[in-house]
Each structure stands twice: as structure tokens, then as C-alpha cells.
Design a protein around this motif. Structure first.
Motif, short mmCIF file in Angstrom:
data_model
loop_
_atom_site.label_atom_id
_atom_site.label_comp_id
_atom_site.label_asym_id
_atom_site.label_seq_id
_atom_site.Cartn_x
_atom_site.Cartn_y
_atom_site.Cartn_z
N ILE A 10 24.57 14.25 -16.71
CA ILE A 10 24.72 15.44 -15.86
C ILE A 10 25.98 15.33 -15.01
O ILE A 10 26.73 16.29 -14.86
CB ILE A 10 23.47 15.64 -14.98
CG1 ILE A 10 22.27 16.03 -15.84
CG2 ILE A 10 23.72 16.72 -13.92
CD1 ILE A 10 20.95 15.97 -15.11
N ASP A 13 29.00 16.01 -17.06
CA ASP A 13 29.12 17.42 -17.42
C ASP A 13 29.40 18.32 -16.22
O ASP A 13 30.37 19.08 -16.20
CB ASP A 13 27.82 17.87 -18.11
CG ASP A 13 27.82 19.36 -18.46
OD1 ASP A 13 28.89 19.87 -18.90
OD2 ASP A 13 26.78 20.01 -18.30
N LYS A 14 28.57 18.21 -15.18
CA LYS A 14 28.65 19.14 -14.04
C LYS A 14 29.42 18.59 -12.85
O LYS A 14 29.80 19.34 -11.95
CB LYS A 14 27.24 19.53 -13.59
CG LYS A 14 26.47 20.35 -14.62
CD LYS A 14 25.15 20.85 -14.04
CE LYS A 14 24.42 21.74 -15.04
NZ LYS A 14 23.14 22.26 -14.47
N SER A 17 24.94 15.08 -9.46
CA SER A 17 23.51 15.05 -9.74
C SER A 17 22.78 14.59 -8.48
O SER A 17 23.38 13.95 -7.61
CB SER A 17 23.19 14.10 -10.90
OG SER A 17 21.85 14.27 -11.32
N PRO A 165 30.08 23.83 -10.04
CA PRO A 165 29.83 22.93 -11.17
C PRO A 165 30.97 22.93 -12.17
O PRO A 165 31.60 23.96 -12.43
CB PRO A 165 28.55 23.52 -11.80
CG PRO A 165 27.88 24.25 -10.67
CD PRO A 165 28.99 24.81 -9.85
N LYS A 166 31.24 21.75 -12.71
CA LYS A 166 32.25 21.51 -13.75
C LYS A 166 33.69 21.56 -13.24
O LYS A 166 34.63 21.31 -14.00
CB LYS A 166 32.09 22.48 -14.94
CG LYS A 166 30.74 22.41 -15.65
CD LYS A 166 30.68 23.43 -16.79
CE LYS A 166 29.33 23.41 -17.49
NZ LYS A 166 29.18 22.29 -18.42
N GLU A 183 33.43 31.32 -12.21
CA GLU A 183 32.76 30.15 -11.63
C GLU A 183 31.41 30.54 -11.00
O GLU A 183 31.17 31.70 -10.67
CB GLU A 183 33.64 29.51 -10.56
CG GLU A 183 35.03 29.12 -11.03
CD GLU A 183 35.04 27.92 -11.97
OE1 GLU A 183 33.97 27.54 -12.48
OE2 GLU A 183 36.13 27.37 -12.19
N ASN A 186 26.63 26.33 -6.53
CA ASN A 186 25.34 25.67 -6.51
C ASN A 186 25.13 25.03 -5.14
O ASN A 186 26.00 24.30 -4.66
CB ASN A 186 25.31 24.59 -7.62
CG ASN A 186 23.93 24.02 -7.86
OD1 ASN A 186 23.26 23.57 -6.94
ND2 ASN A 186 23.50 24.03 -9.10
N LEU A 202 35.25 17.38 -7.69
CA LEU A 202 34.35 18.53 -7.68
C LEU A 202 34.65 19.38 -6.44
O LEU A 202 34.66 18.87 -5.32
CB LEU A 202 32.90 18.04 -7.63
CG LEU A 202 31.81 19.10 -7.69
CD1 LEU A 202 31.66 19.64 -9.11
CD2 LEU A 202 30.46 18.53 -7.21
#
Length: 238
Positions: A10, A13-14, A17, A165-166, A183, A186, A202
Motif C-alpha cells: 500500500i 502504491d499510495k 498506510s 494518494p500516489k 487528484e 484522503n 507524498l
């Protein structure tokens, strides 16, 4: 708790976590007690109505290290980061109950080092309270992991991080260029005793506290890269 390998995937990818129940209520109480009993007059401490922060946290308060690096955290670090990662930066944040402190979207683009020297691809430089920070080459930033340990329940009402995210996989990403048609945002709610792992590239920020509840977070950055021989991590702890 999800299997560690799932969190690793995770994060890749993002860019982040969340892991719950890493610290017990008693462990959080002991960590909090150590912090409450410190001398806050040092120059590495920042104190205002909106924020209390301790830079070089693990160096300033070494007695808290064994409490923080419990078996759960050591296993998480080994399984997600690998066995060669070491601490390169640590900060304690306390956003008080009535804080109006907020942070706009940004990436963490600097590292803390022991001195200022002229090196190719290192810069710009900043100096705060006799501490040096510099933006290093991208590959160094991409290699860092950040762990944020939560000493309080944190949600959108008391300054939980909001992230894109990402966005960690897009290199240097200027906040003013965010296209919200593409986009998503979160809100990273984390329970007391849990932690958030994130990549420093990030895009992240936080809002003001609106529910009268404090938010205390221990922020620790890790890397397994050595810097050029002219430069050292200012907080390297193995």
C-alpha cells in the motif's frame, strides 16, 4: 492488524498506510510522562499558543527511545523498510486543544545535516536554531520513510493529516499545480497508539483543530543511504 506485506504494498502504491494498536495504552502513558517532565527551555524546543515542537527529539530526550522502539515497531521497520534503515530525523509535535495551527499542502523536501557545504545537486539550504537543512537529490528523498506515532486519537476535527494518494511517485510536485479534477484527498484518521507510515514526497497538510482535542505526534524519518563524505546526517541513530 493487516499483514505487514500488505502495508508495504500500500505504501509503495499510495505513498502511505495506517497501522493500529502498535502501542498499548500503558506504553503511550509512559511516553507521555517522559515528555511532560522535560525541561522545555532549550533552543531546539519551539513553544507558542498554537504549537509545541521538539526538534532532534530522540537526541534531546534519549530516555524515550527504548519506549518508542518496542517490539512491534522494530518488527514493522524491519519488515517494511528492511534491516539497514536508521533514524535520520525526529520531531515531536503537540497541537494544543485550542490551536489554530494549520499546514498547507506540501512535500517534505529537506533533510537535516551537520553543516553547510557546497555540493552538486544539494540545495537550497536553510538554517533554523543552528540546525542545517538542505534539499538533496531526488533519489535520497525517494528512499526515505516517515513514521508518525500518534499519542492521541486524531481525525479531521483535530488536525489529522490530509494527503493526495500516489503523489509521492510524481517527483517534485508543486502544491499550486494540483489538479483536483484528477487528484483525490484522503483524511488520515489514526487512533491513539497507532501510526502512519508515509513517503516524504507524498503531498500532505493539516487543518485547524475544531473539536477542542489535542493532537500529539512523534515524527521519525528513516533512510538507508549514506550521504557524500563531506556531509553527515545530523541525527543518525542506528
Amino acid at each position: 492488524m493487516r499483514k505487514i506485506v500488505e502495508h508495504k504494498n500500500i505504501i509503495a502504491d499510495k505513498g502511505f498506510s495506517i497501522i493500529s494498536n502498535v502501542f498499548s495504552t500503558e506504553e503511550i502513558r509512559k511516553i507521555s510522562e517522559v515528555i511532560q517532565n522535560i525541561d522545555t527551555s532549550k533552543e531546539t524546543f519551539r513553544k507558542s499558543e498554537d504549537l509545541f515542537a521538539i526538534r532532534q527529539f530522540l537526541k534531546e530526550i534519549p530516555e524515550v527511545k527504548d519506549l518508542i522502539f518496542n517490539d512491534n515497531l522494530k518488527e514493522i521497520i524491519k519488515d517494511i523498510f528492511g534491516g539497514k534503515y536508521f533514524v535520520v530525523k525526529s520531531i515531536y509535535f503537540d497541537k494544543p486543544e485550542k490551536s489554530n495551527w494549520y499546514v498547507t499542502y506540501h512535500q517534505d523536501l529537506t533533510i537535516s545535516v551537520d553543516k553547510k557545504v557546497q555540493l552538486d545537486n544539494f540545495g537550497p539550504w536553510t538554517t533554523k536554531q543552528n540546525q542545517f537543512a538542505v534539499q538533496p537529490p531526488l533519489e535520497i528523498l525517494e528512499n526515505i520513510f516517515t513514521i508518525r506515532i500518534h499519542l492521541d486519537d486524531t481525525d479531521e476535527n483535530n488536525g489529522a493529516l490530509k494527503v493526495v494518494p500516489k503523489s509521492h511517485a510524481k517527483g517534485i510536485y508543486r502544491p499550486e499545480t494540483i489538479d483536483w479534477n484528477v487528484e483525490t484527498e484522503n483524511i488520515c484518521s489514526v487512533e491513539k497508539g497507532g501510526l502512519m507510515i508515509m513517503k516524504p514526497l507524498l503531498l500532505h497538510g493539516s487543518n485547524r483543530t475544531t473539536n477542542g482535542k489535542k493532537r500529539r505526534v512523534i515524527h521519525i524519518e528513516f533512510s538507508d543511504k549514506e550521504l557524500p563524505e563531506e556531509l553527515n546526517w545530523s541525527e543518525k541513530i542506528i
